[in-house]
Design a protein around this motif. Sequence first.
Motif, PDB file in Angstrom:
ATOM      1  N   MET A   1     -14.665 -13.577  28.040  1.00  0.00           N
ATOM      2  CA  MET A   1     -13.321 -13.834  27.555  1.00  0.00           C
ATOM      3  C   MET A   1     -12.917 -15.262  27.879  1.00  0.00           C
ATOM      4  O   MET A   1     -13.316 -15.810  28.886  1.00  0.00           O
ATOM      5  N   LEU A   2     -12.104 -15.802  27.054  1.00  0.00           N
ATOM      6  CA  LEU A   2     -11.610 -17.151  27.241  1.00  0.00           C
ATOM      7  C   LEU A   2     -10.258 -17.088  27.923  1.00  0.00           C
ATOM      8  O   LEU A   2      -9.249 -16.807  27.294  1.00  0.00           O
ATOM      9  N   ASN A   3     -10.241 -17.297  29.242  1.00  0.00           N
ATOM     10  CA  ASN A   3      -9.000 -17.258  30.013  1.00  0.00           C
ATOM     11  C   ASN A   3      -8.203 -15.979  29.764  1.00  0.00           C
ATOM     12  O   ASN A   3      -6.979 -16.005  29.712  1.00  0.00           O
ATOM     13  N   GLY A   4      -8.899 -14.872  29.575  1.00  0.00           N
ATOM     14  CA  GLY A   4      -8.230 -13.595  29.372  1.00  0.00           C
ATOM     15  C   GLY A   4      -7.612 -13.443  27.998  1.00  0.00           C
ATOM     16  O   GLY A   4      -6.904 -12.483  27.736  1.00  0.00           O
ATOM     17  N   GLY A   6      -9.355 -13.535  24.929  1.00  0.00           N
ATOM     18  CA  GLY A   6     -10.207 -12.811  24.003  1.00  0.00           C
ATOM     19  C   GLY A   6     -11.443 -13.619  23.700  1.00  0.00           C
ATOM     20  O   GLY A   6     -11.688 -14.655  24.288  1.00  0.00           O
ATOM     21  N   GLY A   7     -12.229 -13.152  22.776  1.00  0.00           N
ATOM     22  CA  GLY A   7     -13.466 -13.846  22.463  1.00  0.00           C
ATOM     23  C   GLY A   7     -14.612 -13.246  23.246  1.00  0.00           C
ATOM     24  O   GLY A   7     -14.478 -12.241  23.926  1.00  0.00           O
ATOM     25  N   CYS A   8     -15.758 -13.901  23.158  1.00  0.00           N
ATOM     26  CA  CYS A   8     -16.934 -13.368  23.829  1.00  0.00           C
ATOM     27  C   CYS A   8     -17.141 -14.037  25.188  1.00  0.00           C
ATOM     28  O   CYS A   8     -16.541 -15.060  25.490  1.00  0.00           O
ATOM     29  N   THR A   9     -17.986 -13.437  25.987  1.00  0.00           N
ATOM     30  CA  THR A   9     -18.300 -14.004  27.289  1.00  0.00           C
ATOM     31  C   THR A   9     -19.248 -15.184  27.105  1.00  0.00           C
ATOM     32  O   THR A   9     -19.808 -15.389  26.017  1.00  0.00           O
ATOM     33  N   ALA A  15     -26.159 -16.239  23.830  1.00  0.00           N
ATOM     34  CA  ALA A  15     -27.116 -15.408  23.110  1.00  0.00           C
ATOM     35  C   ALA A  15     -26.950 -15.528  21.601  1.00  0.00           C
ATOM     36  O   ALA A  15     -27.912 -15.368  20.853  1.00  0.00           O
ATOM     37  N   ASN A  16     -25.732 -15.827  21.146  1.00  0.00           N
ATOM     38  CA  ASN A  16     -25.455 -15.828  19.709  1.00  0.00           C
ATOM     39  C   ASN A  16     -25.464 -17.199  19.052  1.00  0.00           C
ATOM     40  O   ASN A  16     -25.452 -17.294  17.833  1.00  0.00           O
ATOM     41  N   ILE A  17     -25.470 -18.284  19.829  1.00  0.00           N
ATOM     42  CA  ILE A  17     -25.404 -19.612  19.235  1.00  0.00           C
ATOM     43  C   ILE A  17     -26.800 -20.055  18.781  1.00  0.00           C
ATOM     44  O   ILE A  17     -27.792 -19.818  19.466  1.00  0.00           O
TER      45      ILE A  17
END
Length: 84
Positions: A1-4, A6-9, A15-17
């Motif tokens: 999460m981005l500073n709580g 949302g988004g991915c860890t 892993a996805n880039i």
Amino acid sequence: MLNGIGGCTIAEAKANISYAEVLAWVAYRDKYGSLSFGRRLELSSAIVALQVNRMNGGKAELVDFMPHAARAEVSLEQALEEWA
């Protein structure tokens, strides 16, 4: 999460880039500088401070006004000696 918010860890993002996307971000950083707002603000302020310094006959360098910028590479051995 981005500073709580949302988004991915970080692990999920790594892993996805794709390699092509990493190269695109590297090119963006090379052209526009850091992605960190604080670092960009620090650079802008340092440029103004450097100009004022030079107008008053000073001989400071840009990095002198950037406390978070790395001044020199430190080897692991040097770091252990200095910080231990």
